[in-house]
Design a protein around this motif. Structure first.
Motif, mmCIF file in Angstrom:
data_model
loop_
_atom_site.group_PDB
_atom_site.id
_atom_site.type_symbol
_atom_site.label_atom_id
_atom_site.label_comp_id
_atom_site.label_asym_id
_atom_site.label_seq_id
_atom_site.Cartn_x
_atom_site.Cartn_y
_atom_site.Cartn_z
ATOM 1 N N GLU D 30 39.200 52.655 42.450
ATOM 2 C CA GLU D 30 39.087 51.411 43.242
ATOM 3 C C GLU D 30 39.232 51.786 44.714
ATOM 4 O O GLU D 30 40.062 52.600 45.085
ATOM 5 N N SER D 176 35.102 39.774 41.976
ATOM 6 C CA SER D 176 34.193 40.268 40.922
ATOM 7 C C SER D 176 34.577 41.702 40.592
ATOM 8 O O SER D 176 34.998 42.469 41.456
ATOM 9 N N LEU D 177 34.482 42.036 39.292
ATOM 10 C CA LEU D 177 34.932 43.344 38.810
ATOM 11 C C LEU D 177 33.692 44.234 38.675
ATOM 12 O O LEU D 177 32.669 43.805 38.150
ATOM 13 N N ALA D 182 34.834 46.789 34.133
ATOM 14 C CA ALA D 182 34.955 45.762 33.084
ATOM 15 C C ALA D 182 34.739 46.437 31.726
ATOM 16 O O ALA D 182 35.462 46.177 30.756
#
Lengths: 224, 227, 38, 227
Positions: D30, D176-177, D182
């Protein structure tokens, strides 16, 4: 043999006995006074700041008073083994439950009514928001505690350490109601937000849990 | 087995009752005919009280079934059952009349009808209805008789009495015994658990002996040598 | 980085203790079964 | 089901190790939080699995109240117990994640707070089971199971609204991923679900064995009595 007649009779009996013996009432009044005084030592805010935390303070104090009352709900029935006589009669279990819940409700409201002026005096509280809203908040909040409290008091009758069990069962499930009461009161006192959401939450909570308790109480009473 | 042809009022079929590991009832099979006075005997822990509570519907059998007055579900027939237990099932802080009036309310008897029924019940057990003392200050004999009055409130067809004579003075016990006999004559059925069977020797129709959770014997006469 | 491993290890420690409790319970029951069989 | 157990065990082991690999290495790092964000792959699925188990507990409690079958009671007990274990994982990994990102161990983030309250409710459920004596424990627990589950939506609504009024740092930042992330999240959840199924199954058999032993012991005291 109407349902309401039995509820009225049982409630009248409880109130008469409570009024006649009076020792329980005096003990609890003194307890509430103690709670208020100790709280005012523990929190010594100025007038401005007190409005923000007063909601939480008052309701935790009320919670203490409620727990003391709720622990006594079935004390007399147990002492005289009267539950068996009740279960043998054709009267429905829910009428006993409602009578006990109303009895507790009146009891806790009386304690709250006596503690509130003390809080107002000690914390120089004044509501900026619509003060009349405090009434429905207090009623709905107290009923939320009392209906679950009476039910869990009946459950903890059947467990080993009775006094400890009641708060253990009651507090986690009452968190949403407590949040509702505290935030609604703070909203009214500080006047910054409207307590509308919290009051609707309390109404929904009361309706759902009153119905659930009425549906489940019979099985609890008969759990021999 | 029951002489009268009327259907049995209580049918117990293979009733077992266990509290955790302790088995209070170990398979009770019995039928009790209406209009008779049964005395249930046995030493402590034999299961007498458990049997009475199971018949009264206060305890569910772990295995086996019990049907009382033809019903499995006790709530449907409980208005025809009178139940009296050793601790008096009365509020100590209220007077006898107040207690009875409250319980009459539970059985659907209200206001003036209640007043009459309660006074009748109290007088039938030879107590003074206007006695203004709370039950807590009654003598044990008076408490037991007031408790019996409470069980008579709804004019039950079946009376379940658990130790009605326990530490009651001999004179009042005698009076209660004759009263139970009269009730049997009026057609009521009585099951009396007691340690003093001699009091009911003349009135009782049958003596039921229970030992370690089972009915071991049913005799019409008291065996010699029982206390 | 160590927080990452700490979290993963903590997860398996919690699951591990629970399984250990179950194993201890199981052995207690097994012992009781033996005593019953005699 | 005996045959199925080893297969399930293997599948769970494979899935768990694959999910572990994906979470630690496979998934992209991330941007803002760096690798510590990977705690997300264990933190969130644990909660989801726990909520599913609590829903099973709700269903089993109602089934027990309606049909009183012991199987439903054991399922309720098992799902609550394993659910609390998974929720504990969530509540432990949460602060470990918050510490490096915000420098504080506990944030009153609305999701973390609601799961804490849920944890309290189901721990009180398990305590009730421990404190209530054998006979009626299932019945009392079933009632609490229903009330506890009814409380969950209230917990979420009240705390969600409470937090929107006084916002505080939110775990995971929402938004939003990245689809790859996800994907890894779902793998981990699948792995956790298998693990939950495996543990529940063992706990179920354990409880059945425990009750059989208790049954045998009470039967033994039954026979001993009448010998």
């Amino acid at each position: 043999m109407s349902f309401l007649a039995v509820v009225r009779a049982t409630l009248a009996k409880d109130l008469r006995l409570e009024w006649r013996s009076k020792d329980a009432i005096n003990a609890m009044l003194f307890f509430s006074l103690l709670v208020v005084v100790i709280f005012s030592f523990a929190f010594e805010p100025t007038a401005e700041e007190s409005r923000k935390i007063a909601g939480g303070l008052v309701w935790v104090a009320f919670l203490f008073a409620a727990i003391v009352v709720l622990n006594q709900t079935w004390a007399r029935e147990l002492r005289n083994h009267v539950l068996d006589a009740y279960r043998m009669s054709p009267a429905s279990a829910n009428s006993l439950f409602l009578a006990k819940a109303f009895g507790n409700f009146i009891f806790v409201i009386v304690l709250e009514a006596l503690m509130t002026p003390l809080f107002i005096a000690f914390y120089r509280l004044g509501a900026i928001g619509p003060a009349w809203e405090l009434l429905p908040i207090a009623t709905l909040g107290t009923w939320a505690l009392v209906v679950n409290g009476t039910f869990f008091a009946a459950i903890s009758l059947r467990t080993r350490s009775r006094e400890v069990m009641l708060p253990l069962l009651l507090f986690p499930i009452s968190v949403p109601a407590l949040l509702g009461m505290v935030n609604a009161t703070t909203a009214v006192l500080t006047g910054e937000e409207s307590a509308r959401f919290w009051i609707t939450l309390l109404v929904a909570y009361d309706v759902v849990f009153t119905i659930a308790c009425l549906l489940l109480f019979e099985t609890i009473l008969e759990a021999e | 087995m029951p002489i009268s042809d009327a259907p049995p009022i209580i049918i117990a079929d293979g009733v077992i009752k266990q509290f955790g590991r302790f088995a209070a009832l170990r398979g009770v099979n019995a039928e009790f005919a209406p209009g008779r006075l049964y005395v249930v005997l046995g030493d402590n822990g034999a299961g007498k009280t458990t049997l009475l509570r199971t018949i009264a519907g206060l305890a569910q059998p772990t295995r086996g079934t019990i049907s009382v007055l033809g019903a499995k579900e006790i709530k449907t027939v409980c208005s025809q059952i009178g139940y009296m237990a050793h601790p008096s099932l009365l509020y100590d802080e209220m007077t006898g009349l107040e207690n009875l009036r409250y319980f009459a309310g539970l059985y659907g008897i209200h206001n003036d009808a209640a007043n009459f029924t309660c006074r009748e019940a109290i007088i039938s057990v030879k107590l003074d209805p206007d006695l203004n003392r709370p039950v807590g200050q009654y003598s044990q004999g008076m408490r037991q008789r007031m408790s019996l009055a409470r069980a008579l409130l709804n004019d039950p067809t079946l009376l379940l009495l658990d130790e009605p004579f326990s530490n009651v003075d001999f004179h009042s016990a005698q009076e209660m015994a004759t009263l139970l006999g009269q009730m049997r004559d009026q057609g009521k059925t009585l099951l009396v658990v007691t340690h003093q069977p001699r009091l009911l020797e003349s009135a009782a129709d049958e003596f039921v002996w229970i030992d370690s959770g089972k009915i071991v014997d049913r005799t019409s006469k008291l065996r010699a040598g029982t206390q | 980085m160590t927080y990452l491993y700490a979290a993963y290890i903590a997860t398996w420690v919690i699951h591990g203790t629970y399984l250990a409790i179950l194993v201890r319970k199981y052995s207690k029951i097994r012992r009781e079964m033996e005593s019953l069989k005699k | 089901m005996k045959r199925g157990f080893p297969i399930l065990a293997i599948v769970t082991a494979v899935l768990l190790s694959f999910a572990l690999y994906e979470a630690l290495i496979g998934a992209p790092t991330e941007r803002s939080m760096g690798d510590v964000q990977r705690i997300f792959y264990y933190h969130v699925p644990s909660a989801w699995t726990a909520f599913l188990l609590f829903f099973v507990n709700f269903g089993a409690s109602i089934a027990y109240l309606v049909k009183r079958r012991p199987a439903a009671d054991i399922v309720a007990l098992t799902s609550a117990e394993v659910g609390v274990v998974f929720l504990t994982v969530n509540l432990v990994t949460g602060p470990i994640w918050a510490r490096p990102v915000w420098g504080i161990w506990w944030t009153w983030d609305w999701r973390l707070t609601s799961t804490l309250v849920m944890w309290l409710i189901y721990v009180s459920y398990l305590l009730l089971r421990r404190f209530s004596s054998g006979g009626q424990a299932p019945l009392l627990a079933a009632a609490l199971g229903v009330l506890g589950a009814l409380c969950v939506p209230f917990v979420y609504f009240s705390i969600w609204f409470f937090r929107t009024q006084h916002p505080s740092p939110v775990i995971g930042g929402g938004g939003s991923l990245d689809p790859r992330m996800a994907h890894v999240l779902l793998i981990n959840w699948a792995a956790f679900l298998c693990l939950a199924w495996l543990v529940c199954w063992t706990r179920y058999q354990l409880e059945v064995a425990k009750r059989q032993v208790e049954e045998a012991q009470s039967l033994e005291s039954l026979l001993e009595g009448s010998r």
